[in-house]
Scaffold this active site. Structure first.
Site, PDB file in Angstrom:
ATOM      1  N   SER A   1      -4.892   3.281 -11.842  1.00 22.19           N
ATOM      2  CA  SER A   1      -6.184   3.560 -11.200  1.00 22.19           C
ATOM      3  C   SER A   1      -7.060   4.267 -12.224  1.00 22.19           C
ATOM      4  CB  SER A   1      -5.954   4.485  -9.999  1.00 22.19           C
ATOM      5  OG  SER A   1      -7.170   5.033  -9.557  1.00 22.19           O
TER       6      SER A   1
ATOM      7  N   TYR B   1      -2.000  12.543  -6.620  1.00 21.82           N
ATOM      8  CA  TYR B   1      -2.252  11.116  -6.850  1.00 21.82           C
ATOM      9  C   TYR B   1      -2.522  10.853  -8.335  1.00 21.82           C
ATOM     10  CZ  TYR B   1      -4.471   6.475  -6.313  1.00 21.82           C
ATOM     11  OH  TYR B   1      -4.811   5.148  -6.429  1.00 21.82           O
TER      12      TYR B   1
HETATM   13  N1  NAD Z   1      -8.491   0.918  -3.226  1.00 22.40           N
HETATM   14  C1  NAD Z   1      -8.861   1.592  -4.304  1.00 22.40           C
HETATM   15  O1  NAD Z   1      -9.930   2.191  -4.362  1.00 22.40           O
HETATM   16  C2  NAD Z   1      -7.959   1.623  -5.503  1.00 22.40           C
HETATM   17  C3  NAD Z   1      -8.495   2.015  -6.729  1.00 22.40           C
HETATM   18  C4  NAD Z   1      -7.669   2.090  -7.834  1.00 22.40           C
HETATM   19  C5  NAD Z   1      -6.328   1.774  -7.719  1.00 22.40           C
HETATM   20  N2  NAD Z   1      -5.821   1.406  -6.508  1.00 22.40           N
HETATM   21  C6  NAD Z   1      -4.389   1.112  -6.435  1.00 22.40           C
HETATM   22  O2  NAD Z   1      -4.235  -0.245  -6.099  1.00 22.40           O
HETATM   23  C7  NAD Z   1      -3.038  -0.411  -5.353  1.00 22.40           C
HETATM   24  C8  NAD Z   1      -3.340  -1.149  -4.065  1.00 22.40           C
HETATM   25  O3  NAD Z   1      -4.296  -0.407  -3.340  1.00 22.40           O
HETATM   26  P1  NAD Z   1      -5.009  -0.950  -2.015  1.00 22.40           P
HETATM   27  O4  NAD Z   1      -6.313  -0.269  -1.948  1.00 22.40           O
HETATM   28  O5  NAD Z   1      -4.935  -2.419  -1.976  1.00 22.40           O
HETATM   29  O6  NAD Z   1      -4.048  -0.294  -0.894  1.00 22.40           O
HETATM   30  P2  NAD Z   1      -3.859  -0.737   0.632  1.00 22.40           P
HETATM   31  O7  NAD Z   1      -3.527   0.527   1.354  1.00 22.40           O
HETATM   32  O8  NAD Z   1      -4.967  -1.586   1.108  1.00 22.40           O
HETATM   33  O9  NAD Z   1      -2.533  -1.636   0.570  1.00 22.40           O
HETATM   34  C9  NAD Z   1      -1.327  -1.103   0.135  1.00 22.40           C
HETATM   35  C10 NAD Z   1      -0.185  -1.892   0.765  1.00 22.40           C
HETATM   36  O10 NAD Z   1       1.057  -1.299   0.306  1.00 22.40           O
HETATM   37  C11 NAD Z   1       1.946  -1.228   1.408  1.00 22.40           C
HETATM   38  N3  NAD Z   1       2.910  -0.154   1.202  1.00 22.40           N
HETATM   39  C12 NAD Z   1       2.686   1.177   1.231  1.00 22.40           C
HETATM   40  N4  NAD Z   1       3.821   1.848   1.013  1.00 22.40           N
HETATM   41  C13 NAD Z   1       4.798   0.930   0.837  1.00 22.40           C
HETATM   42  C14 NAD Z   1       6.201   1.005   0.576  1.00 22.40           C
HETATM   43  N5  NAD Z   1       6.808   2.168   0.463  1.00 22.40           N
HETATM   44  N6  NAD Z   1       6.875  -0.151   0.427  1.00 22.40           N
HETATM   45  C15 NAD Z   1       6.256  -1.338   0.554  1.00 22.40           C
HETATM   46  N7  NAD Z   1       4.940  -1.482   0.797  1.00 22.40           N
HETATM   47  C16 NAD Z   1       4.225  -0.360   0.947  1.00 22.40           C
HETATM   48  C17 NAD Z   1       1.057  -0.967   2.612  1.00 22.40           C
HETATM   49  O11 NAD Z   1       1.707  -1.345   3.811  1.00 22.40           O
HETATM   50  C18 NAD Z   1      -0.160  -1.838   2.285  1.00 22.40           C
HETATM   51  O12 NAD Z   1       0.004  -3.138   2.809  1.00 22.40           O
HETATM   52  C19 NAD Z   1      -2.468   0.995  -5.155  1.00 22.40           C
HETATM   53  O13 NAD Z   1      -1.503   1.260  -6.120  1.00 22.40           O
HETATM   54  C20 NAD Z   1      -3.662   1.877  -5.358  1.00 22.40           C
HETATM   55  O14 NAD Z   1      -3.294   3.170  -5.787  1.00 22.40           O
HETATM   56  C21 NAD Z   1      -6.612   1.306  -5.414  1.00 22.40           C
END
Ligand code: NAD
Ligand code: NAG
Length: 317
Positions: A192, A205
């Site tokens: 991220s 985080y």
């Molecule tokens: N959304 C943002 O702004 C953003 C920005 C930078 C990085 N990220 C990173 O991108 C990645 C995806 O983020 P997102 O926004 O799509 O998240 P999201 O919450 O939309 O989706 C995450 C998914 O992971 C699943 N999950 C959570 N814990 C789990 C576990 N222990 N085992 C299996 N599945 C599990 C959840 O059920 C969900 O379906 C993450 O690593 C997040 O840190 C997100």
């Protein structure tokens, strides 16, 4: 007397030889770096080369929602065999259904908590038996508790490390050997922007996202030192805030320039970086360059710029 002098001159000339040797080695490296720079420069001007990923077996963690779901749809559209893994069975089935509309026979869904090592090892055995050996691992799962440090409970801090960091070790333990057997593989991790700069309300985080950076850089070095150097690739992605619901209260000063990204767009960029064997990139890619240059400045200067950009997240409590 004379003998001693001879020994002394021998020692001196040996030291001079060593220094000359070291300098000439450095000169060779220097020339190689210049050639590399020129090559990169010309590559930038030419059209990018992308590898074919049809037929790869791609396992995506957290495929039930957000960026993970969009990745599953993108990879399916590219003709890859996609293995969707999520803790949330219902959402994962929804991803499966959507992906099957694109390609009927090459998508699979498995329910698994990737922070549970035993569960991940069992998953790997099951996937190998039912789908085949995984050649691409996308570690996408992540959670983001968002509040001031003191308001994080110890359980929350452990959980965010279990899910955002330790899960990587369990999936690597499960799938890296399969890649080594095939002399073929690609590991993609989603860090991220919070793995590039420290941000308010995100102390644990950010620590997890910086940890992923360290893990990937070290693994990259370890693979370079061994026989898998040209066969197993690593890609580390640092996306900016994305509109998936993960950032509950985003704070954005310049919505036109740095508004929340669309998860479809982020997934597209991730697949592009994968196909071009990019080692690390931010989304948008300019942010990594800005950050690298800022790190050259005195800290107060980069803080001024950080205050100007003033993007982040408000507490979710
Ligand atoms: N959304 C943002 O702004 C953003 C920005 C930078 C990085 N990220 C990173 O991108 C990645 C995806 O983020 P997102 O926004 O799509 O998240 P999201 O919450 O939309 O989706 C995450 C998914 O992971 C699943 N999950 C959570 N814990 C789990 C576990 N222990 N085992 C299996 N599945 C599990 C959840 O059920 C969900 O379906 C993450 O690593 C997040 O840190 C997100
Ligand atoms: C990426 O790496 C793979 C595996 O080493 C290689 O076969 C492929 O040609 C590379 N593709 C690009 C676009 O660099």
């Amino acid at each position: 007397m004379i003998e001693r002098e001879v020994i002394h001159t021998n020692k001196v000339s040996k030291r001079i030889m060593d220094v000359v040797q070291d300098l000439s080695e450095f000169f060779v490296v220097f020339v190689k770096i210049l050639i590399e720079l020129l090559q990169r420069f010309f590559e930038k001007m030419m059209t990018k080369k992308f590898k074919d990923i049809s037929g790869e077996i791609i396992l995506i963690t957290g495929a039930g929602h957000g960026i993970g779901r969009e990745l599953a749809l993108h990879y399916t559209a590219w003709g890859s065999v996609v293995v969707c893994v999520d803790i949330n069975e219902k959402n994962n089935e929804e991803t499966l259904k959507k992906a099957k509309r694109l390609m009927q026979n090459s998508v699979y869904a498995y329910t698994c908590d990737v922070s549970d090592r035993e569960a991940v090892l069992q998953l790997a055995a099951k996937v190998e038996a039912e789908v085949g050996r995984v050649s691409v691992l996308v570690n996408n799962v992540g959670i983001m508790p968002t509040h001031p440090l003191e308001q994080h409970t110890p359980e929350e801090i452990r959980r965010v490390f279990d899910i955002n960091v330790l899960s990587h070790f369990w999936t690597l333990e499960a799938f890296l050997p399969q890649m080594k057997q095939q002399y073929r593989g690609h590991i993609i991790c989603i860090s991220s922007i919070a793995g590039v700069v420290g941000l308010t309300n995100l102390v644990p985080y950010c620590a997890t996202k910086f940890a992923v950076r360290g893990m990937m850089e070290a693994l990259h070095q370890e693979l370079r030192d061994g026989p898998y150097k040209d066969f197993i690739k690593l890609t580390l992605i640092y996306p900016y805030m994305t509109n998936t619901g993960l950032c509950k209260r985003p704070k954005v000063k310049f919505p036109s320039m740095l508004g929340l990204l669309d998860p479809k767009e982020v997934a597209k960029k991730i697949v592009e970086a994968h196909r071009a064997n990019v080692t690390e990139t931010t989304i948008p890619s300019s942010l990594l360059h800005i950050n690298n240059w800022c790190r050259l400045l005195p800290i107060r200067c980069s803080l001024l710029l950080k205050d100007y950009i003033d993007s982040g997240v408000e507490s979710d409590l």
